[in-house]
Design a protein around this motif. Structure first.
Motif, short mmCIF file in Angstrom:
data_model
loop_
_atom_site.label_atom_id
_atom_site.label_comp_id
_atom_site.label_asym_id
_atom_site.label_seq_id
_atom_site.Cartn_x
_atom_site.Cartn_y
_atom_site.Cartn_z
N ALA A 22 -17.65 2.55 -13.61
CA ALA A 22 -17.68 3.81 -14.35
C ALA A 22 -18.38 3.64 -15.69
CB ALA A 22 -16.26 4.33 -14.54
N ILE A 23 -18.13 2.50 -16.35
CA ILE A 23 -18.76 2.23 -17.64
C ILE A 23 -20.28 2.14 -17.50
CG2 ILE A 23 -19.07 0.46 -19.42
CD1 ILE A 23 -16.04 -0.10 -19.14
N GLY A 26 -21.96 5.45 -16.61
CA GLY A 26 -22.09 6.30 -17.78
C GLY A 26 -23.23 5.86 -18.68
N ALA A 27 -23.36 4.54 -18.85
CA ALA A 27 -24.45 4.01 -19.68
C ALA A 27 -25.80 4.33 -19.06
CB ALA A 27 -24.28 2.51 -19.86
N LEU A 28 -25.94 4.14 -17.76
CA LEU A 28 -27.19 4.44 -17.09
C LEU A 28 -27.51 5.93 -17.16
CD1 LEU A 28 -26.82 2.16 -13.95
CD2 LEU A 28 -28.62 1.97 -15.67
N GLU A 29 -26.50 6.75 -16.98
CA GLU A 29 -26.71 8.20 -17.05
C GLU A 29 -27.34 8.61 -18.37
OE1 GLU A 29 -27.03 11.95 -16.01
OE2 GLU A 29 -26.02 10.59 -14.60
N SER A 30 -26.90 7.97 -19.45
CA SER A 30 -27.42 8.34 -20.77
C SER A 30 -28.75 7.65 -21.08
CB SER A 30 -26.39 7.97 -21.85
OG SER A 30 -26.21 6.56 -21.93
N LEU A 63 -20.41 -8.80 -14.25
CA LEU A 63 -20.49 -10.12 -14.88
C LEU A 63 -20.87 -9.99 -16.35
CD1 LEU A 63 -22.34 -12.12 -12.07
CD2 LEU A 63 -19.89 -12.19 -12.63
N ALA A 64 -21.83 -9.13 -16.65
CA ALA A 64 -22.24 -8.95 -18.05
C ALA A 64 -21.10 -8.39 -18.89
CB ALA A 64 -23.46 -8.03 -18.11
N LEU A 65 -20.42 -7.40 -18.38
CA LEU A 65 -19.32 -6.77 -19.13
C LEU A 65 -18.15 -7.72 -19.33
CD1 LEU A 65 -19.37 -3.23 -17.48
CD2 LEU A 65 -20.01 -3.75 -19.84
N ALA A 81 -26.42 -4.00 -22.20
CA ALA A 81 -26.93 -5.16 -21.47
C ALA A 81 -26.65 -5.03 -19.97
CB ALA A 81 -26.29 -6.44 -22.01
N ALA A 82 -25.47 -4.55 -19.62
CA ALA A 82 -25.15 -4.35 -18.21
C ALA A 82 -26.08 -3.32 -17.58
CB ALA A 82 -23.69 -3.91 -18.07
N ALA A 83 -26.37 -2.25 -18.31
CA ALA A 83 -27.28 -1.23 -17.80
C ALA A 83 -28.69 -1.79 -17.63
CB ALA A 83 -27.30 -0.02 -18.73
N ALA A 84 -29.12 -2.62 -18.58
CA ALA A 84 -30.46 -3.22 -18.48
C ALA A 84 -30.57 -4.09 -17.25
CB ALA A 84 -30.75 -4.03 -19.74
#
Length: 308
Positions: A22-23, A26-30, A63-65, A81-84
């Motif tokens: 979910a986190i 949300g980051a990717l959505e933005s 893993l990043a989170l 970083a997770a989104a990247a």
């Protein structure tokens, strides 16, 4: 995302993974461009969103989170970083699915980008997702220290390039026309580049953000290397024994093409045993962190218990 025989740790991992999914969603959505970025007609921005949102295991993001939390990194930087990492991974899948590569029609149970749109759009979508990954990492919102941001960009570039994921894909393509099937050591090297390098970077990104000391960085890297190897062996196992509908993609293509895999060289049970050994090795590497590393330990268990 199912796990076999519902081991007692499975609900705990599933809950943690769902939170992290979910986190990152949300980051990717933005962070992804709006679908109408270029107006009504071009499919680029919609295809970027289609390729990146609403699917996949999100193991790399997890893993990043979780590594970032282990080392006390700020949450906004960890999410970015997770989104990247997920943008970079999505780009690789879009390109790998194309006719000049693996020629797949389905990804995550949906038509691949070149099938949903066209090949030119798929090329541009992958290109744009790759560059977006570096844009995200280079932004000051990822970390206030420019040296940390530079290290993240350098690490991702190395993991994704000719000495990492792209190099592994090149080796994989070359193996299709090789006079002799690859030997075990050659497959291990190929997969360490094609799959393992980005998995290792994902975990190390959290350590970079949290300014982990060299010993801790080495432990996290050892963990991720073993986990990445276990992950790929389990992929080979599932390619032989899995269900295509559950996987959301074609299976058994390697066997049909006569390519050597961990299963063809070790046997199905031998491959399963080796994956389990590597998962246990990954978990043991986390011992210096104690109970704080349990979320990462659960990821190692999931890697070999998953059925998709």
């Amino acid at each position: 995302m199912a796990v076999a025989e519902a081991p007692d740790w499975a609900p705990e991992f599933a809950e943690r993974l769902a939170t992290d999914v979910a986190i990152v969603e949300g980051a990717l959505e933005s962070l992804l461009p709006a679908a109408n970025l270029l107006g009504e007609r071009p499919g680029l921005a919609p295809a970027m969103r289609y390729a990146s949102l609403g699917g996949g295991k999100r193991l790399r993001a997890y893993l990043a989170l979780e590594a970032a939390e282990l080392f006390g990194a700020p949450s906004e930087g960890a999410e970015r970083a997770a989104a990247a990492v997920e943008c970079l991974h999505a780009y690789s899948l879009v390109h790998d699915d194309m006719p000049c590569m693996d020629d797949d029609d389905l990804r995550r149970g949906r038509p691949t980008v070149h099938r949903r749109w066209d090949e030119a759009t798929a090329v541009l979508t992958g290109d744009a997702l790759q560059t977006l990954a570096f844009e995200i990492l280079a932004d000051p919102r990822t970390h206030a220290d420019g040296a940390v941001r530079a290290e993240l960009c350098l690490g991702l570039a190395r993991a994704a390039g000719a000495a990492g994921m792209v190099g592994g894909q090149a080796l994989d393509i070359a193996a299709e026309t090789a006079a002799q099937p690859l030997k075990l050591a050659e497959i291990e090297r190929l997969q360490a580049l094609k799959t393992g390098a980005l998995i290792v970077f994902a975990a190390e990104a959290g350590a970079i953000l949290g300014r982990a000391d060299p010993a801790a960085r080495a432990a996290i890297r050892g963990y991720a290397e073993a986990l990445g190897r276990a992950f790929q062996i389990q992929d080979d196992v599932l390619d032989v024994s899995g269900d295509a509908e559950a996987a959301g993609k074609a299976l058994r293509k390697d066997a049909a093409a006569g390519k050597a895999t961990f299963v063809s060289l070790l046997g199905l049970e031998g491959a399963r045993a080796r994956a389990a050994e590597l998962a246990a090795e990954a978990e043991a590497t986390l011992a210096p962190f104690g109970a704080r590393a349990r979320p990462l330990a659960l990821a190692a268990r999931f890697t070999v218990a998953r059925r998709t």
